[in-house]
Design a protein around this motif. Structure first.
Motif, mmCIF file in Angstrom:
data_model
loop_
_atom_site.group_PDB
_atom_site.id
_atom_site.type_symbol
_atom_site.label_atom_id
_atom_site.label_comp_id
_atom_site.label_asym_id
_atom_site.label_seq_id
_atom_site.Cartn_x
_atom_site.Cartn_y
_atom_site.Cartn_z
ATOM 1 N N ASP A 40 1.007 -1.123 -0.195
ATOM 2 C CA ASP A 40 -0.872 -0.048 0.293
ATOM 3 C C ASP A 40 0.846 1.247 -0.037
ATOM 4 O O ASP A 40 0.788 2.424 -0.283
ATOM 5 C CB ASP A 40 -0.719 -0.257 1.119
ATOM 6 C CG ASP A 40 -2.235 -1.002 1.277
ATOM 7 O OD1 ASP A 40 -2.277 -1.544 -0.056
ATOM 8 O OD2 ASP A 40 -2.620 -1.292 2.330
ATOM 9 N N PHE A 41 2.548 1.198 0.981
ATOM 10 C CA PHE A 41 2.397 2.619 1.373
ATOM 11 C C PHE A 41 3.380 2.743 -0.295
ATOM 12 O O PHE A 41 3.714 3.696 -1.017
ATOM 13 C CB PHE A 41 3.485 1.748 1.811
ATOM 14 C CG PHE A 41 5.027 2.578 1.683
ATOM 15 C CD1 PHE A 41 5.008 3.825 2.334
ATOM 16 C CD2 PHE A 41 6.362 2.631 1.268
ATOM 17 C CE1 PHE A 41 6.202 5.135 1.562
ATOM 18 C CE2 PHE A 41 7.178 3.126 1.290
ATOM 19 C CZ PHE A 41 7.217 5.267 1.599
ATOM 20 N N LEU A 42 3.788 1.519 -1.520
ATOM 21 C CA LEU A 42 4.510 2.049 -2.153
ATOM 22 C C LEU A 42 4.030 2.758 -3.210
ATOM 23 O O LEU A 42 4.370 3.333 -3.872
ATOM 24 C CB LEU A 42 5.520 0.533 -3.564
ATOM 25 C CG LEU A 42 6.614 -0.373 -1.948
ATOM 26 C CD1 LEU A 42 6.306 -1.347 -2.988
ATOM 27 C CD2 LEU A 42 7.276 0.791 -1.949
ATOM 28 N N ASN A 43 2.071 1.904 -3.802
ATOM 29 C CA ASN A 43 1.194 2.575 -4.091
ATOM 30 C C ASN A 43 0.720 3.790 -3.788
ATOM 31 O O ASN A 43 1.036 5.074 -5.336
ATOM 32 C CB ASN A 43 0.222 2.090 -4.342
ATOM 33 C CG ASN A 43 0.104 0.714 -4.902
ATOM 34 O OD1 ASN A 43 0.570 0.353 -5.683
ATOM 35 N ND2 ASN A 43 -1.372 -0.896 -4.525
ATOM 36 N N GLY A 44 1.082 4.449 -2.678
ATOM 37 C CA GLY A 44 1.272 5.633 -2.743
ATOM 38 C C GLY A 44 2.530 6.363 -2.707
ATOM 39 O O GLY A 44 2.377 7.775 -3.225
ATOM 40 N N GLN B 243 11.405 -4.615 -5.280
ATOM 41 C CA GLN B 243 10.229 -2.978 -4.414
ATOM 42 C C GLN B 243 10.895 -2.138 -4.903
ATOM 43 O O GLN B 243 10.860 -0.838 -5.312
ATOM 44 C CB GLN B 243 9.861 -3.613 -3.014
ATOM 45 C CG GLN B 243 8.583 -4.333 -2.622
ATOM 46 C CD GLN B 243 8.553 -4.750 -1.345
ATOM 47 O OE1 GLN B 243 9.688 -5.053 -0.598
ATOM 48 N NE2 GLN B 243 6.827 -4.878 -1.439
ATOM 49 N N LEU B 244 12.518 -2.503 -3.989
ATOM 50 C CA LEU B 244 14.084 -0.831 -4.478
ATOM 51 C C LEU B 244 14.015 -1.023 -5.946
ATOM 52 O O LEU B 244 13.884 0.529 -6.074
ATOM 53 C CB LEU B 244 14.770 -1.005 -3.077
ATOM 54 C CG LEU B 244 15.105 -1.454 -1.872
ATOM 55 C CD1 LEU B 244 16.066 -2.401 -1.458
ATOM 56 C CD2 LEU B 244 14.194 -0.425 -1.612
ATOM 57 N N GLU B 245 13.683 -2.058 -6.334
ATOM 58 C CA GLU B 245 13.788 -1.526 -8.390
ATOM 59 C C GLU B 245 12.927 -0.437 -9.163
ATOM 60 O O GLU B 245 13.071 0.393 -9.355
ATOM 61 C CB GLU B 245 13.826 -3.201 -8.952
ATOM 62 C CG GLU B 245 14.007 -2.617 -10.424
ATOM 63 C CD GLU B 245 14.637 -3.683 -11.104
ATOM 64 O OE1 GLU B 245 14.310 -5.232 -10.580
ATOM 65 O OE2 GLU B 245 14.992 -3.777 -12.606
ATOM 66 N N ASN B 246 11.248 -1.213 -8.344
ATOM 67 C CA ASN B 246 10.651 -0.026 -8.630
ATOM 68 C C ASN B 246 10.371 1.040 -8.232
ATOM 69 O O ASN B 246 10.120 1.839 -8.960
ATOM 70 C CB ASN B 246 9.268 -1.096 -8.304
ATOM 71 C CG ASN B 246 8.474 -2.067 -9.400
ATOM 72 O OD1 ASN B 246 8.894 -2.067 -10.307
ATOM 73 N ND2 ASN B 246 7.159 -2.813 -8.206
ATOM 74 N N ILE B 247 11.304 1.336 -7.313
ATOM 75 C CA ILE B 247 11.484 2.502 -6.727
ATOM 76 C C ILE B 247 11.998 3.690 -7.971
ATOM 77 O O ILE B 247 11.843 4.501 -8.536
ATOM 78 C CB ILE B 247 10.941 2.525 -4.826
ATOM 79 C CG1 ILE B 247 10.535 1.959 -4.530
ATOM 80 C CG2 ILE B 247 12.219 3.744 -4.962
ATOM 81 C CD1 ILE B 247 10.929 1.912 -2.957
ATOM 82 N N LEU B 248 12.916 2.112 -7.836
ATOM 83 C CA LEU B 248 14.069 3.580 -8.824
ATOM 84 C C LEU B 248 13.771 4.026 -10.396
ATOM 85 O O LEU B 248 13.520 4.841 -10.813
ATOM 86 C CB LEU B 248 16.008 3.084 -9.144
ATOM 87 C CG LEU B 248 16.202 3.602 -7.858
ATOM 88 C CD1 LEU B 248 17.635 2.327 -7.797
ATOM 89 C CD2 LEU B 248 16.138 4.399 -6.983
ATOM 90 N N ILE B 249 12.865 2.642 -10.562
ATOM 91 C CA ILE B 249 12.198 3.401 -11.923
ATOM 92 C C ILE B 249 11.033 3.949 -12.011
ATOM 93 O O ILE B 249 11.088 5.068 -13.248
ATOM 94 C CB ILE B 249 11.491 1.832 -11.924
ATOM 95 C CG1 ILE B 249 12.527 0.781 -12.824
ATOM 96 C CG2 ILE B 249 10.535 2.034 -13.435
ATOM 97 C CD1 ILE B 249 11.866 -0.574 -13.209
ATOM 98 N N ILE C 87 20.604 -2.860 -9.215
ATOM 99 C CA ILE C 87 19.591 -1.981 -10.250
ATOM 100 C C ILE C 87 20.460 -0.310 -9.878
ATOM 101 O O ILE C 87 19.676 0.545 -9.618
ATOM 102 C CB ILE C 87 18.260 -2.105 -9.330
ATOM 103 C CG1 ILE C 87 18.504 -1.710 -7.172
ATOM 104 C CG2 ILE C 87 17.436 -3.109 -9.587
ATOM 105 C CD1 ILE C 87 17.285 -1.492 -6.759
ATOM 106 N N GLY C 88 21.117 -0.629 -9.483
ATOM 107 C CA GLY C 88 21.931 1.099 -9.586
ATOM 108 C C GLY C 88 22.545 1.701 -8.648
ATOM 109 O O GLY C 88 23.099 3.276 -7.768
ATOM 110 N N ILE C 89 22.122 1.374 -7.166
ATOM 111 C CA ILE C 89 22.536 1.749 -5.874
ATOM 112 C C ILE C 89 24.225 1.224 -5.819
ATOM 113 O O ILE C 89 24.062 -0.254 -5.919
ATOM 114 C CB ILE C 89 21.793 1.070 -4.781
ATOM 115 C CG1 ILE C 89 20.075 1.397 -4.571
ATOM 116 C CG2 ILE C 89 21.840 1.397 -3.624
ATOM 117 C CD1 ILE C 89 19.357 0.648 -3.579
#
Ligand SMILES: Nc1nc2c(ncn2[C@@H]2O[C@H](COP(=O)(O)OP(=O)(O)O)[C@@H](O)[C@H]2O)c(=O)[nH]1
Ligand code: SF4
Ligand SMILES: [Mg+2]
Lengths: 599, 376
Positions: free
Chosen positions: B36-40, B72-78, B112-114
């Motif tokens: 839910d948080f990630l969607n937000g 999930q972290l990858e999605n954040i960066l994308i 993923i680039g971190i």
């Protein structure tokens, strides 16, 4: 005139004077319950907070007795501190009787007795009233015994009441009417009226409160103030109900007010006699004394740019305080300010508080001083009430300081400690008298400087509050004086200088250093505080610096939070005076002169 | 006025498996709410489309970002790249708990680039970790640091805490020496601060333990600095040390010099121009706002020049670089040197600051008084 009574309520602090006054006012039905504001007579914030009445006030209570007769009762309130004891005595001189109020739980206390003596001096009828009988701790029998043994009054005449619950109020009214004599005087005679108070009204100028003893005054009359022969045309007279009530005249026996186009309260003197210009009385009423400031101190704004605002504030303040005097002054450390004269240290503190509160200014007061007299080698004589103007020590032929006669009343059991205190304060020529069993009156001649220093606090403390104290200024006497300077990080702070007797220089300088050490907060560097006479250092202390105060994590949200904290500290610092990089708080300046008993 | 400053992006991951006893950051232990948080969060990103210049740093903090999966972290960066410009060699940091770090996770997030990892080691002393209520052990601290190296992290920072009750100078020195064995590029050494409403804060108020007095605090501070500088680190900010200038935290620098930054996620703060705003400090209220299509901002403040000035002073004095007087004058319309000459001279005499050309620089003793110095 036979239906007038003039009276006052006197009591030890907190025994219920203001509450009883409220109850009396309420009983007469002058105010409706809804807009009744408790403690109507004490209407200044500071008075309420400190619980002492500073200005006297008067109110006129219409009363119908049980047998249906109408009376006018004038209640005159009195101030409650030695700095204002003269005002108290003038208020009492305007009455024929007093209610001596005693707390049923606490019994007779120090000021009960002190006030009783004042009333006796004025030959007033005294009605003892035992208040707070509703308290579970109330012990009426014990208080009656004290009334007999400690006050020497007839306990059978005492009344009982609860000002809070409104019990016994009617009996008080009946006793006022029956026992306090009606005023005497001749309404047709030449006018003689006692001024017992004066207040400033922004629209009408000074309102004079007075008690008429003889004669009559009405609008259009020309009145004369007997102390300075100034004359004014009367515009309005009246009496005090809750608001002023205009009348066509006030006559012998009455208490009332007069507007006569007097600009400021300083133009009238409390205790002065008012008469008619075209038909004066032969001699003034007894007891008049001129106000004389005895304690001097300079007031500076903490922020130099507030100087103009301070000037305006003092001008306005002065309109309502005849005893306060001031003139321009400047200090090397503190910049532009004003040199001010006060009746005593309490008066000084009241002025400070009111100026800060009512005009929203942050101010600093220099160390208070009395007025010294110096004869110089060239024969000239100068008066110095400001240590900054201390003459070159080589040019001084002779120094003199003001002396007072202190009158001390207290229970005999404290005699030893009071005498010891007086000797320490350089007291001389003592006189001892017995006023009654167990009560003594001791008088001493003492240097005024020692009295303002911490005498009053220490006297109260050694007599456990049972002592009463008053003084009159006598004369100047020769004294070995020196100027003690205070240096903060090597820089002289002229506002902290004091003129003291040679023998006291060292202890005073030491005390000043210690006091400053307590008051000045630690800073980023070491602070050296020194006391000096000329070039000679006679005392010293140091305040060690901060070493670490930085906090750890600091990012994101903490920036705002941290800034708010720093802003708060910065605001606190703004209320300090920076002298040679050292931030000195306001409190430090007066603390130098405060005694240990204050904390 | 910050036109020349490049903004940074902060993402707050508001989850922790358990709460440390001293912590007053916003985080929740209901990790089932992560999706839910990630969607937000993605919705919130869209609300700031084109609002900031290209970012040259991303900082994924928290909370405990290492609780998320690499996916999930990858999605954040994308999503971040989709909504914002990230420059190609952006510094991308993740904060991690030693307990969460294994080799494969570390390798995936590298991929993923971190490119920077900051590990919350806090101490190499088991007793201290227990006192703080950390959920990891000393052994996990060791292995997480080693694994990070093996996974190829060339820019690694460790967080350490000193002034912990029960700890003494000796054991703190041991922790520091242990940290040095790994030659981390960056070290943050914080003094334990007890915030009023935290469990440790409450226990302290009740008198259950005491913390070092001022003189000892100073000793910790000074010894830390000496030891790390001897080991070749630069004490470039009150609590931060870098093994060479290239290893200072680019992202944190933005907080200290009034660069703009965008903070996303509950309780995150943002700054731009003369405005600072911060998000709601509750995941539920945060989500409620974004689902209504509103920015989840709790409050905004517009800083006066005087407030900016005070911040610039206290932040600047926390850094070894100090304050550039000319720049300060241009940005904050205040000539420090002219207006505060008397006190500055005094502080130079006292050895708390030095003035070198245009730079006003705190000395080592000045560092320890940075907060107070800013009140001049
Ligand atoms: N219980 C009780 N309290 C009273 C009575 N009269 C006054 N008080 C309380 O005593 C305190 C001091 O009263 P106040 O009138 O201000 O005393 P003043 O200092 O003599 O003016 C206040 O808290 C009053 O409420 C009374 O009759 N009974
Ligand atoms: S891991 Fe970090 S954010 Fe989470 S509780 Fe501990 S200190 Fe707070
Ligand atoms: Mg009162």
């Amino acid at each position: 005139m036979k239906n007038i009574r003039n009276f006052s309520i006197i009591a030890h602090i907190d025994h219920g004077k203001s509450t009883l006054a409220d109850r009396l006012i309420q009983y007469t039905g002058m105010v409706n319950e809804r807009n009744f504001k408790n403690q109507i007579l004490d209407n200044m914030d500071i008075e309420r907070e400190r619980g002492i009445t500073i200005k006297s006030q008067a109110i006129c209570l219409p009363y119908q007795t049980r047998d249906g007769e109408e009376y006018i009762l004038n209640l005159i309130d009195t101030p409650g501190h030695v700095d204002f004891s003269y005002e108290v005595s003038r208020s009492l001189a305007s009455c024929e009787g007093v209610l001596l109020l005693i707390d049923a739980g606490q019994g007779v206390q120090a000021q009960t007795i002190a006030n009783l003596y004042l009333a006796m001096e004025n030959n007033l009828e005294i009605i003892p009233v035992i208040n707070k009988i509703d308290l579970p701790t109330a012990d009426v029998d014990r208080v009656n015994e004290q009334i007999d043994s400690e006050l020497g009054l007839d306990p059978f005449g005492s009344l009982k009441c609860s000002a809070k619950e409104g019990i016994g109020i009617e009996e008080i009214f009946e006793a006022i009417v029956k026992r306090i004599p009606s005023p005497k005087g001749d309404p047709e005679g030449p006018l003689a009226a006692l001024i017992f108070d004066a207040q400033y009204d922004p629209f009408r100028g000074t309102i004079i409160h007075c008690r008429v003893f003889d004669g009559t005054v009405k609008p259009g009359d020309f009145i004369r103030l007997m102390s300075n022969q100034a004359t004014y045309k009367v515009e309005e007279v009246g009496r005090f109900l809750l608001a002023r009530e205009k009348r066509d005249r006030i006559s012998a026996g009455e208490v009332g007010y007069i507007f006569a186009g007097v600009k400021t309260v300083s133009d009238v003197h409390i205790g002065d006699t008012l008469t008619l210009d075209d038909r004066p009385c032969d001699k003034p009423l007894p007891g008049f004394k001129e106000f004389k400031p005895v304690v001097f101190s300079s007031i500076y704004p903490i922020a130099p740019e507030d100087y103009e605002d301070l000037a305006v504030a003092l001008e306005k303040y002065k309109l309502n305080d005849a005893a306060f005097v001031y003139q321009k002054d400047s200090s090397i450390a503190l910049g532009q300010g004003f040199r001010c004269g006060f009746l005593g240290l309490l008066h000084l503190e009241i002025v400070q508080e009111r100026v800060e509160r009512e005009y929203d200014l942050s101010i600093i007061l220099s160390v208070p001083s009395v007025r010294y007299r110096f004869t110089l080698k060239d024969g000239s004589i100068i008066f110095v009430d400001n240590p900054a103007h201390y003459p070159d020590s080589l040019s001084i032929e002779k120094g003199e300081e003001p002396y007072i006669r202190a009158m001390l009343l207290f229970p005999e059991r404290y005699l030893g400690s009071v005498m010891k205190l007086c000797m320490e304060k350089r007291g001389e020529n003592s006189r001892l008298g017995y006023l009654g069993p167990g009560r003594v009156e001791l008088s001493y001649e003492m240097p005024l400087a020692d009295v303002i220093y911490d005498f009053y606090d220490r006297f109260k403390s050694v007599t456990q509050g049972y002592g009463s104290f008053d003084y009159e200024v006598l004369d100047y006497r020769e004294s070995t004086l020196v100027l003690v300077d205070i240096l903060v990080n090597g820089e002289k702070v002229d506002a902290l200088s004091q003129i003291v007797h040679r023998d006291q220089a060292r202890p005073r300088a030491l005390r000043a250093c210690e006091r400053l050490k307590e008051e000045i907060p630690r800073q980023m560097f070491k602070i050296a505080i020194q006391g000096a006479i000329g070039g000679e250092i006679i005392s010293r202390t140091t305040i060690s610096p901060f070493r670490k105060d930085v906090t750890a994590k600091c990012y994101g949200g903490d920036i705002t939070r941290k800034r708010k904290l720093l802003e708060k500290q910065k605001k606190g610092k703004k209320r300090m005076k920076t002298i040679g990089s050292v931030s000195i708080p306001q409190s430090a300046f007066l603390a130098v002169l405060k005694s240990d008993t204050d904390n | 006025m910050n036109s020349e400053k490049i903004p940074g992006l902060y993402i707050h991951i508001p989850f922790c498996l358990s709460k440390c006893l001293y912590c007053d950051f916003y985080s929740s232990t209901s990790i089932s709410a992560v999706p839910d948080f990630l969607n937000g969060l993605f919705k919130e990103m869209e609300m700031y489309l084109n609002q900031f210049n290209p970012f040259d740093t991303v900082y994924i903090g928290g909370g405990t970002p290492s609780l998320l999966s690499s996916k999930q972290l990858e999605n954040i960066l994308i999503k971040a790249r989709k909504n914002f410009d990230l420059i190609s060699d952006a510094e991308i940091t993740i904060e991690a708990n030693p307990a969460d770090l294994n080799r494969s996770f570390l390798e995936s997030i590298r991929e993923i680039g971190i490119n920077r990892i900051n590990i919350g080691v806090q101490s190499f002393d088991e007793k201290a970790l227990n006192f703080l209520g950390r959920r990891h052990s000393v052994r996990q601290a060791f292995s997480s640091v080693e694994a990070s190296r093996k996974a190829g992290f060339k820019n690694m920072g460790l967080d350490l805490i000193y002034g912990i009750p029960g700890q003494d100078m000796e054991s703190w020195r041991d922790t520091l020496k242990q940290a040095l064995v790994f030659s981390p590029e960056h070290l943050s050494c914080y003094q334990l601060t007890l915030e009023a409403k935290t469990p440790l804060g409450i226990r302290h108020r009740k008198g259950e333990f005491s913390v070092p007095v001022e003189a000892l605090q100073l000793e910790y501070f000074t010894k830390t600095s000496e030891l790390l500088e001897d080991a070749g680190y630069i004490h470039y900010e009150v609590s931060n040390f870098a093994r060479g200038h290239e290893h200072t935290s680019r992202h944190n620098q933005k907080y200290w010099d009034h660069s703009p930054f965008l903070g996303l996620g509950p309780s995150a703060h943002s700054f731009q121009g003369n405005q600072r705003w911060w998000n709601r400090r509750s995941l539920d209220r945060y989500l409620a706002a974004v689902h209504e299509g509103k920015r989840p901002v709790e409050d905004t403040e517009i800083l006066t020049m005087e407030q900016l000035r005070l911040e610039a002073l206290y932040l600047g004095l926390r850094t070894k670089k100090g304050i550039a007087l000319e720049d300060f004058k241009t940005r904050y319309h205040f000539d420090l040197f002219a207006e505060k000459k008397e006190i500055l001279t005094k502080l130079v005499e006292e050895g708390l600051i030095s003035i070198r050309g245009d730079q006003l620089v705190p000395t080592q003793s000045g560092f320890a008084l940075a907060d107070r110095l800013s009140l001049i």
